[in-house]
Write a protein that holds these residues in place. Structure first.
Motif, PDB file in Angstrom:
ATOM      1  N   ARG A 132       0.933  -1.259  -0.110  1.00 21.99           N
ATOM      2  CA  ARG A 132      -0.161   0.010  -0.164  1.00 21.99           C
ATOM      3  C   ARG A 132       0.859   1.284  -0.009  1.00 21.99           C
ATOM      4  O   ARG A 132       0.510   2.109  -0.715  1.00 21.99           O
ATOM      5  CB  ARG A 132      -0.977   0.050   1.282  1.00 21.99           C
ATOM      6  N   LEU A 133       1.927   1.354   0.875  1.00 25.15           N
ATOM      7  CA  LEU A 133       2.863   2.346   0.941  1.00 25.15           C
ATOM      8  C   LEU A 133       3.740   2.643  -0.637  1.00 25.15           C
ATOM      9  O   LEU A 133       3.632   3.743  -0.935  1.00 25.15           O
ATOM     10  CB  LEU A 133       3.992   2.194   1.768  1.00 25.15           C
ATOM     11  N   ASN A 134       3.795   1.458  -1.281  1.00 20.00           N
ATOM     12  CA  ASN A 134       4.479   1.864  -2.556  1.00 20.00           C
ATOM     13  C   ASN A 134       3.329   2.102  -3.719  1.00 20.00           C
ATOM     14  O   ASN A 134       3.708   3.128  -4.344  1.00 20.00           O
ATOM     15  CB  ASN A 134       4.813   0.388  -3.009  1.00 20.00           C
ATOM     16  N   GLU A 135       2.108   1.758  -3.595  1.00 25.15           N
ATOM     17  CA  GLU A 135       0.954   2.280  -4.257  1.00 25.15           C
ATOM     18  C   GLU A 135       0.858   3.854  -4.039  1.00 25.15           C
ATOM     19  O   GLU A 135       0.607   4.537  -5.220  1.00 25.15           O
ATOM     20  CB  GLU A 135      -0.231   1.425  -4.043  1.00 25.15           C
ATOM     21  N   ILE A 136       0.673   3.985  -3.023  1.00 28.27           N
ATOM     22  CA  ILE A 136       0.680   5.689  -2.381  1.00 28.27           C
ATOM     23  C   ILE A 136       1.599   6.421  -3.061  1.00 28.27           C
ATOM     24  O   ILE A 136       1.502   7.463  -3.663  1.00 28.27           O
ATOM     25  CB  ILE A 136       0.413   5.694  -1.014  1.00 28.27           C
ATOM     26  N   ASN A 137       2.921   5.912  -2.948  1.00 27.91           N
ATOM     27  CA  ASN A 137       4.104   6.669  -3.266  1.00 27.91           C
ATOM     28  C   ASN A 137       4.003   6.939  -5.172  1.00 27.91           C
ATOM     29  O   ASN A 137       4.356   7.931  -5.670  1.00 27.91           O
ATOM     30  CB  ASN A 137       5.375   6.305  -3.053  1.00 27.91           C
ATOM     31  N   LYS A 138       3.570   5.728  -5.641  1.00 30.19           N
ATOM     32  CA  LYS A 138       3.334   6.006  -6.950  1.00 30.19           C
ATOM     33  C   LYS A 138       2.328   7.097  -7.679  1.00 30.19           C
ATOM     34  O   LYS A 138       2.572   7.502  -8.511  1.00 30.19           O
ATOM     35  CB  LYS A 138       3.167   4.447  -7.615  1.00 30.19           C
ATOM     36  N   LYS A 139       1.290   7.116  -6.710  1.00 27.08           N
ATOM     37  CA  LYS A 139       0.270   7.878  -6.913  1.00 27.08           C
ATOM     38  C   LYS A 139       0.640   9.363  -6.889  1.00 27.08           C
ATOM     39  O   LYS A 139       0.318  10.329  -7.582  1.00 27.08           O
ATOM     40  CB  LYS A 139      -1.010   7.792  -6.027  1.00 27.08           C
ATOM     41  N   ILE A 140       1.535   9.745  -5.831  1.00 24.50           N
ATOM     42  CA  ILE A 140       2.018  11.000  -5.492  1.00 24.50           C
ATOM     43  C   ILE A 140       3.088  11.365  -6.499  1.00 24.50           C
ATOM     44  O   ILE A 140       3.002  12.479  -7.179  1.00 24.50           O
ATOM     45  CB  ILE A 140       2.905  10.820  -4.233  1.00 24.50           C
ATOM     46  N   GLU A 141       3.833  10.388  -7.190  1.00 24.79           N
ATOM     47  CA  GLU A 141       4.570  10.649  -8.368  1.00 24.79           C
ATOM     48  C   GLU A 141       4.000  11.226  -9.484  1.00 24.79           C
ATOM     49  O   GLU A 141       4.370  11.898 -10.462  1.00 24.79           O
ATOM     50  CB  GLU A 141       5.416   9.363  -8.600  1.00 24.79           C
ATOM     51  N   ARG A 142       2.535  10.534  -9.784  1.00 24.94           N
ATOM     52  CA  ARG A 142       1.834  10.787 -10.775  1.00 24.94           C
ATOM     53  C   ARG A 142       1.014  11.819 -10.569  1.00 24.94           C
ATOM     54  O   ARG A 142       0.184  12.404 -11.643  1.00 24.94           O
ATOM     55  CB  ARG A 142       1.002   9.605 -11.295  1.00 24.94           C
ATOM     56  N   SER A 143       0.845  12.627  -9.564  1.00 18.98           N
ATOM     57  CA  SER A 143       0.145  13.640  -9.085  1.00 18.98           C
ATOM     58  C   SER A 143       0.125  14.752 -10.083  1.00 18.98           C
ATOM     59  O   SER A 143       1.317  14.990 -10.261  1.00 18.98           O
ATOM     60  CB  SER A 143       0.084  13.937  -7.886  1.00 18.98           C
ATOM     61  N   VAL A 144      -0.886  15.694 -10.264  1.00 16.48           N
ATOM     62  CA  VAL A 144      -0.476  16.886 -10.862  1.00 16.48           C
ATOM     63  C   VAL A 144      -0.648  18.045 -10.123  1.00 16.48           C
ATOM     64  O   VAL A 144      -1.321  18.027  -8.842  1.00 16.48           O
ATOM     65  CB  VAL A 144      -1.493  17.253 -12.033  1.00 16.48           C
ATOM     66  N   HIS A 145      -0.051  19.054 -10.529  1.00 15.43           N
ATOM     67  CA  HIS A 145       0.032  20.448  -9.537  1.00 15.43           C
ATOM     68  C   HIS A 145       0.510  20.184  -8.261  1.00 15.43           C
ATOM     69  O   HIS A 145       0.104  20.959  -7.259  1.00 15.43           O
ATOM     70  CB  HIS A 145      -1.459  21.021  -9.575  1.00 15.43           C
ATOM     71  N   ASN A 146       1.296  19.036  -7.934  1.00 16.00           N
ATOM     72  CA  ASN A 146       1.783  18.937  -6.715  1.00 16.00           C
ATOM     73  C   ASN A 146       0.700  18.924  -5.483  1.00 16.00           C
ATOM     74  O   ASN A 146       0.989  19.301  -4.452  1.00 16.00           O
ATOM     75  CB  ASN A 146       2.852  19.952  -6.307  1.00 16.00           C
ATOM     76  N   ASN A 147      -0.382  18.382  -6.071  1.00 20.12           N
ATOM     77  CA  ASN A 147      -1.536  18.190  -5.090  1.00 20.12           C
ATOM     78  C   ASN A 147      -1.867  16.832  -4.483  1.00 20.12           C
ATOM     79  O   ASN A 147      -2.622  16.139  -5.097  1.00 20.12           O
ATOM     80  CB  ASN A 147      -3.254  18.855  -5.673  1.00 20.12           C
ATOM     81  N   TYR A 148      -0.910  16.687  -3.457  1.00 20.82           N
ATOM     82  CA  TYR A 148      -0.794  15.221  -2.888  1.00 20.82           C
ATOM     83  C   TYR A 148      -1.099  15.056  -1.477  1.00 20.82           C
ATOM     84  O   TYR A 148      -0.479  13.976  -0.845  1.00 20.82           O
ATOM     85  CB  TYR A 148       0.414  14.378  -3.539  1.00 20.82           C
ATOM     86  N   GLY A 149      -1.362  16.323  -0.860  1.00 21.08           N
ATOM     87  CA  GLY A 149      -1.332  16.275   0.809  1.00 21.08           C
ATOM     88  C   GLY A 149      -2.060  15.150   1.389  1.00 21.08           C
ATOM     89  O   GLY A 149      -1.566  14.550   2.089  1.00 21.08           O
ATOM     90  N   VAL A 150      -3.309  14.835   0.910  1.00 21.40           N
ATOM     91  CA  VAL A 150      -4.018  13.577   1.357  1.00 21.40           C
ATOM     92  C   VAL A 150      -3.358  12.167   1.099  1.00 21.40           C
ATOM     93  O   VAL A 150      -3.279  11.540   2.130  1.00 21.40           O
ATOM     94  CB  VAL A 150      -5.329  13.588   0.605  1.00 21.40           C
ATOM     95  N   HIS A 197      12.199  10.734  -0.683  1.00 22.89           N
ATOM     96  CA  HIS A 197      12.224  10.385   0.672  1.00 22.89           C
ATOM     97  C   HIS A 197      11.173   9.412   1.069  1.00 22.89           C
ATOM     98  O   HIS A 197      11.765   8.385   1.903  1.00 22.89           O
ATOM     99  CB  HIS A 197      11.681  11.560   1.435  1.00 22.89           C
ATOM    100  N   HIS A 198      10.082   9.403   0.635  1.00 23.59           N
ATOM    101  CA  HIS A 198       9.083   8.088   0.590  1.00 23.59           C
ATOM    102  C   HIS A 198       9.743   6.802   0.347  1.00 23.59           C
ATOM    103  O   HIS A 198       9.669   5.876   1.103  1.00 23.59           O
ATOM    104  CB  HIS A 198       7.741   8.514   0.014  1.00 23.59           C
ATOM    105  N   ASP A 199      10.362   6.943  -0.794  1.00 25.15           N
ATOM    106  CA  ASP A 199      10.863   5.647  -1.394  1.00 25.15           C
ATOM    107  C   ASP A 199      12.112   5.243  -0.224  1.00 25.15           C
ATOM    108  O   ASP A 199      12.115   3.951  -0.192  1.00 25.15           O
ATOM    109  CB  ASP A 199      11.553   5.993  -2.603  1.00 25.15           C
ATOM    110  N   ALA A 200      12.793   5.920   0.001  1.00 21.10           N
ATOM    111  CA  ALA A 200      13.891   5.642   1.334  1.00 21.10           C
ATOM    112  C   ALA A 200      13.283   4.970   2.144  1.00 21.10           C
ATOM    113  O   ALA A 200      13.660   3.994   2.958  1.00 21.10           O
ATOM    114  CB  ALA A 200      14.662   6.960   1.460  1.00 21.10           C
ATOM    115  N   ILE A 201      12.366   5.553   2.935  1.00 22.55           N
ATOM    116  CA  ILE A 201      11.746   5.198   3.896  1.00 22.55           C
ATOM    117  C   ILE A 201      10.975   3.713   3.867  1.00 22.55           C
ATOM    118  O   ILE A 201      11.125   2.724   4.627  1.00 22.55           O
ATOM    119  CB  ILE A 201      10.473   6.057   4.414  1.00 22.55           C
ATOM    120  N   TYR A 202      10.273   3.785   2.591  1.00 19.52           N
ATOM    121  CA  TYR A 202       9.517   2.468   2.094  1.00 19.52           C
ATOM    122  C   TYR A 202      10.671   1.214   2.017  1.00 19.52           C
ATOM    123  O   TYR A 202      10.492   0.214   2.485  1.00 19.52           O
ATOM    124  CB  TYR A 202       8.981   2.555   0.710  1.00 19.52           C
ATOM    125  N   ASN A 203      11.879   1.678   1.457  1.00 15.38           N
ATOM    126  CA  ASN A 203      12.918   0.397   1.189  1.00 15.38           C
ATOM    127  C   ASN A 203      13.571   0.166   2.520  1.00 15.38           C
ATOM    128  O   ASN A 203      13.859  -1.112   2.775  1.00 15.38           O
ATOM    129  CB  ASN A 203      14.037   1.240   0.112  1.00 15.38           C
TER     130      ASN A 203
END
Length: 234
Positions: A132-150, A197-203
């Motif tokens: 789930r962490l990996n999926e969320i981080n991929k969604k952040i990577e694909r987010s537009v306008h840097n709107n990924y606070g949630v 940063h999230h990738d580093a934490i995830y790994n």
């Protein structure tokens, strides 16, 4: 005086008009902490509270709104305002409410909680939670306008809850409130850095390495703290 869980008489020192709603919030929290208020108690009407505190309706409503966000009170349509029955299980919410506008303190509280929880997460996190962490981080990577606070908050929530410790459950609720507060203060977002940063934490979590997990979370939160504290209005 209380009757049937209803606050019948509410006397406190009037709040001066040149103070803000936070002063009202502090008074209500103080009454809760010293036993004048209890979970489940009903507060007086807005008009009565305005009179006792000597404040305007907007000031009172701002204070009550903040208390509701912190889950200290619950407001029922046409039913009044009540102290949350569950607030006794999470005293950290009350302490956070008293310092919610002290940004450095809130950031430090968030860091203290997350750094402890991420080390437990390295031992307890499940494969499903890692995915789930990996999926969320991929969604952040694909987010537009840097709107990924949630999504960012969800990433940290999964890590905190993966510690799976009932004693710190109330602390996790406070952590998420502190996260929302700090998240709202971030002056600008940098998606690529967040993902890194999230990738580093995830790994580190995937390797079940508590020390590395702590280190990577510390690097991430230190970066966030510096960015927030760079604001001129803090």
């Amino acid at each position: 005086m209380y009757k049937g869980g209803i606050l019948m008489e509410f006397k406190t020192k009037a709040v001066q008009r040149n103070t803000l709603s936070h002063q009202v919030l502090e008074h209500i929290i103080s009454m809760l902490m010293d036993g004048q208020l209890h979970p489940g108690d009903k507060l007086q009407s807005e008009l009565e509270l305005m009179s006792d505190f000597d404040v305007s309706r907007p000031v009172l409503r701002e204070a009550l709104s903040s208390l509701e966000t912190l889950e200290i009170v619950k407001r029922r349509p046409r039913g009044g305002t009540y102290i949350n029955e569950k607030v006794g299980n999470s005293p950290f919410r009350a302490m956070l409410a008293l310092t919610i506008n002290n940004v450095p303190a809130v950031i430090e509280a968030r860091m203290s909680l997350e750094l402890g929880l991420v080390t437990l997460a390295a031992e307890k996190i499940t494969d499903e939670q890692l995915e789930r962490l990996n999926e969320i981080n991929k969604k952040i990577e694909r987010s537009v306008h840097n709107n990924y606070g949630v999504l960012d908050i969800e990433f940290h929530r999964i890590i905190a809850q993966s510690a799976n410790n009932p004693v710190v459950e109330g602390m996790i609720d406070s952590l998420l409130i502190a996260h929302e507060k700090t998240d709202s203060l971030i002056p600008f977002r940098e998606r690529e850095i967040t993902v890194k940063h999230h990738d580093a934490i995830y790994n580190a979590l995937k390797e079940r390495n508590p020390v590395m997990s702590f280190t990577k979370m510390y690097e991430h939160l230190t970066y966030v703290r510096k960015k927030i504290m760079s604001r001129n209005d803090i």
